[in-house]
Design a protein around this motif. Structure first.
Motif, short mmCIF file in Angstrom:
data_model
loop_
_atom_site.label_atom_id
_atom_site.label_comp_id
_atom_site.label_asym_id
_atom_site.label_seq_id
_atom_site.Cartn_x
_atom_site.Cartn_y
_atom_site.Cartn_z
N GLN A 1 0.81 -1.20 0.00
CA GLN A 1 0.00 0.00 0.00
C GLN A 1 0.86 1.26 0.00
OE1 GLN A 1 0.65 -1.85 2.54
NE2 GLN A 1 0.50 -0.82 4.52
N SER A 2 2.18 1.10 0.11
CA SER A 2 3.08 2.25 0.13
C SER A 2 3.19 2.88 -1.26
CB SER A 2 4.47 1.83 0.62
OG SER A 2 5.03 0.86 -0.24
N ARG A 3 3.81 4.04 -1.32
CA ARG A 3 3.90 4.78 -2.57
C ARG A 3 4.70 4.01 -3.62
NH1 ARG A 3 3.03 10.06 -3.57
NH2 ARG A 3 2.86 10.45 -1.32
N MET A 4 4.22 4.03 -4.85
CA MET A 4 4.87 3.29 -5.92
C MET A 4 6.20 3.93 -6.31
SD MET A 4 3.43 2.44 -9.76
CE MET A 4 3.60 4.16 -10.27
N ASN A 5 7.22 3.10 -6.49
CA ASN A 5 8.53 3.54 -6.93
C ASN A 5 8.66 3.24 -8.43
OD1 ASN A 5 11.49 2.98 -7.59
ND2 ASN A 5 11.67 3.94 -5.58
N VAL A 6 8.90 4.28 -9.23
CA VAL A 6 8.91 4.13 -10.69
C VAL A 6 9.98 3.14 -11.14
CG1 VAL A 6 9.26 5.33 -12.88
CG2 VAL A 6 7.98 6.45 -11.04
N ILE A 7 11.17 3.23 -10.55
CA ILE A 7 12.26 2.33 -10.95
C ILE A 7 11.91 0.88 -10.62
CG2 ILE A 7 14.68 1.71 -10.54
CD1 ILE A 7 15.27 4.64 -10.04
N GLU A 8 11.40 0.66 -9.42
CA GLU A 8 11.03 -0.71 -9.02
C GLU A 8 9.92 -1.27 -9.90
OE1 GLU A 8 12.07 -0.30 -4.22
OE2 GLU A 8 9.99 -0.35 -4.91
N GLU A 9 8.93 -0.43 -10.23
CA GLU A 9 7.83 -0.90 -11.08
C GLU A 9 8.30 -1.18 -12.50
OE1 GLU A 9 4.44 -1.72 -10.42
OE2 GLU A 9 5.52 -1.85 -8.53
N THR A 10 9.28 -0.40 -12.97
CA THR A 10 9.83 -0.65 -14.30
C THR A 10 10.57 -1.98 -14.33
OG1 THR A 10 10.08 1.74 -14.71
CG2 THR A 10 11.38 0.24 -16.08
N VAL A 11 11.38 -2.23 -13.31
CA VAL A 11 12.10 -3.50 -13.20
C VAL A 11 11.12 -4.66 -13.11
CG1 VAL A 11 13.64 -4.88 -11.75
CG2 VAL A 11 14.15 -2.47 -12.17
N ARG A 12 10.10 -4.47 -12.29
CA ARG A 12 9.08 -5.52 -12.12
C ARG A 12 8.40 -5.85 -13.45
NH1 ARG A 12 3.31 -4.22 -9.43
NH2 ARG A 12 2.32 -6.27 -9.63
N THR A 13 8.00 -4.82 -14.19
CA THR A 13 7.33 -5.03 -15.47
C THR A 13 8.23 -5.73 -16.48
OG1 THR A 13 5.90 -3.10 -15.13
CG2 THR A 13 6.19 -3.87 -17.40
N LEU A 14 9.50 -5.33 -16.53
CA LEU A 14 10.44 -5.96 -17.46
C LEU A 14 10.65 -7.43 -17.11
CD1 LEU A 14 13.11 -3.13 -17.90
CD2 LEU A 14 11.37 -3.86 -19.54
N ARG A 15 10.69 -7.73 -15.81
CA ARG A 15 10.83 -9.12 -15.38
C ARG A 15 9.63 -9.95 -15.82
NH1 ARG A 15 12.95 -8.86 -9.06
NH2 ARG A 15 15.05 -8.05 -9.48
N ILE A 16 8.44 -9.38 -15.63
CA ILE A 16 7.21 -10.09 -15.99
C ILE A 16 7.17 -10.36 -17.49
CG2 ILE A 16 4.70 -9.85 -16.15
CD1 ILE A 16 4.85 -8.23 -13.51
N LEU A 17 7.42 -9.33 -18.29
CA LEU A 17 7.33 -9.49 -19.74
C LEU A 17 8.40 -10.41 -20.29
CD1 LEU A 17 6.46 -5.82 -20.81
CD2 LEU A 17 4.92 -7.74 -20.36
N SER A 18 9.62 -10.31 -19.76
CA SER A 18 10.70 -11.19 -20.25
C SER A 18 10.42 -12.64 -19.86
CB SER A 18 12.05 -10.74 -19.69
OG SER A 18 12.06 -10.78 -18.27
N SER A 19 9.91 -12.87 -18.65
CA SER A 19 9.57 -14.22 -18.22
C SER A 19 8.46 -14.80 -19.10
CB SER A 19 9.12 -14.21 -16.76
OG SER A 19 8.71 -15.49 -16.34
N LEU A 20 7.48 -13.98 -19.43
CA LEU A 20 6.37 -14.41 -20.28
C LEU A 20 6.87 -14.81 -21.67
CD1 LEU A 20 3.38 -14.73 -21.00
CD2 LEU A 20 3.31 -12.27 -21.45
N ILE A 21 7.70 -13.97 -22.25
CA ILE A 21 8.21 -14.25 -23.61
C ILE A 21 9.04 -15.52 -23.63
CG2 ILE A 21 9.75 -13.40 -25.41
CD1 ILE A 21 8.83 -10.56 -24.66
N ILE A 22 9.90 -15.68 -22.63
CA ILE A 22 10.76 -16.87 -22.57
C ILE A 22 9.91 -18.15 -22.46
CG2 ILE A 22 12.44 -18.11 -21.14
CD1 ILE A 22 13.66 -15.37 -20.47
N LYS A 23 8.90 -18.12 -21.60
CA LYS A 23 8.05 -19.30 -21.41
C LYS A 23 7.27 -19.62 -22.68
CE LYS A 23 7.54 -18.84 -16.38
NZ LYS A 23 8.29 -20.05 -16.04
N LEU A 24 6.71 -18.61 -23.33
CA LEU A 24 5.94 -18.85 -24.55
C LEU A 24 6.84 -19.30 -25.70
CD1 LEU A 24 3.46 -15.83 -24.45
CD2 LEU A 24 2.88 -18.25 -24.26
#
Length: 262
Positions: free
Chosen positions: A71-94
């Protein structure tokens, strides 16, 4: 364009192979309270294993400062890293494996819907059918945001199946997206169901609320009720949104925060 790669093969003996996009419990913090989609994912994996269904997970859990206090304030750098991890993991699995369906679990936030839409586009590129599953009152989440409405419409229209949490969400999706959806409530463990009628005392002295404590969950209205009933104590158990700190809280209201189930 030929999309299938020779390494994308069925690796399990099961006939059904699911790629799930969802937050998953963190092994590093098993004793911390895990609710919402984390618990839902855990229950789904448990039942799928019993049925012999193969499920791979792309973990969308928060990271960094929001990992233990989301619930704490969103950190732009952390959210960017998180999104890149999610998308790269998705692409690799597919790329490596062929799935019968991608089950996309969405909490309905604007940034979450944007990420969900990109995930859906990637799955579509790999010709993987999409189940879009919204675990929220979607009308409440997107009604005041034009971008969220647009993303919702795009996601639902490229999905093979849309699942909503309640009838209100189902009606909203049909009205604003032109797509019919199936309504499925969240899991409730049999052990948590009261099999015998519970005796209700004539005089109520204590009220317990369990869930996310925020304005859009009705906490402001609950505070008003508490003010009208000063002789009753109200205990709220669940993660408290930072916006609640800006609201005057009656003296008979106690915020317990997130608590582990056990």
């Amino acid at each position: 364009m030929k999309l299938h790669h020779k390494n994308r093969k069925l690796e399990s003996k099961s006939n059904l192979h699911i790629l799930m996009i969802s937050p998953q419990k963190r092994n590093a913090s098993p004793d911390l309270p895990q609710g919402g989609l984390n618990s839902w994912t855990d229950e789904f994996l448990h039942e799928a294993a019993k049925c012999g269904i193969s499920v791979d997970v792309v973990n969308t859990s928060t990271i960094g400062s929001r990992e233990f206090a989301w619930q704490s304030r969103m950190n732009v750098i952390e959210e960017t890293v998180r999104t890149l991890r999610i998308l790269s993991s998705l692409i690799i699995k597919l790329f490596k494996k062929r799935y019968g369906v991608m089950h996309l679990n969405s909490a309905g936030s604007m940034l979450g819907l944007l990420r969900d839409f990109v995930c859906a586009l990637i799955a579509r590129f790999y010709r993987t059918p999409i189940i879009a599953h919204f675990h929220c009152d979607i009308s409440d989440q997107v009604s005041n945001n034009g971008l969220s409405k647009l993303l919702l419409k795009r996601i639902t229209r490229i999905s093979s199946l849309v699942i909503s949490l309640n009838n209100r969400s189902s009606e909203y999706i049909l009205l604003h997206c032109g797509v019919e959806s199936k309504t499925i409530g969240n899991f409730i463990s049999r052990e948590d169901i009261v099999s015998k009628p519970k005796e209700i005392h004539e005089k109520i002295e204590r009220v317990l609320y369990v869930g996310y404590v925020s304005i859009n969950k009705g906490s402001k209205d609950l505070f008003r009720v508490a003010e009208m009933l000063p002789e009753i104590s109200f205990e709220l158990v669940g993660v408290v949104n930072s916006e609640i700190n800006e609201i005057d809280q009656p003296s008979n209201v106690t915020l317990r925060g997130g608590l582990a189930k056990n």
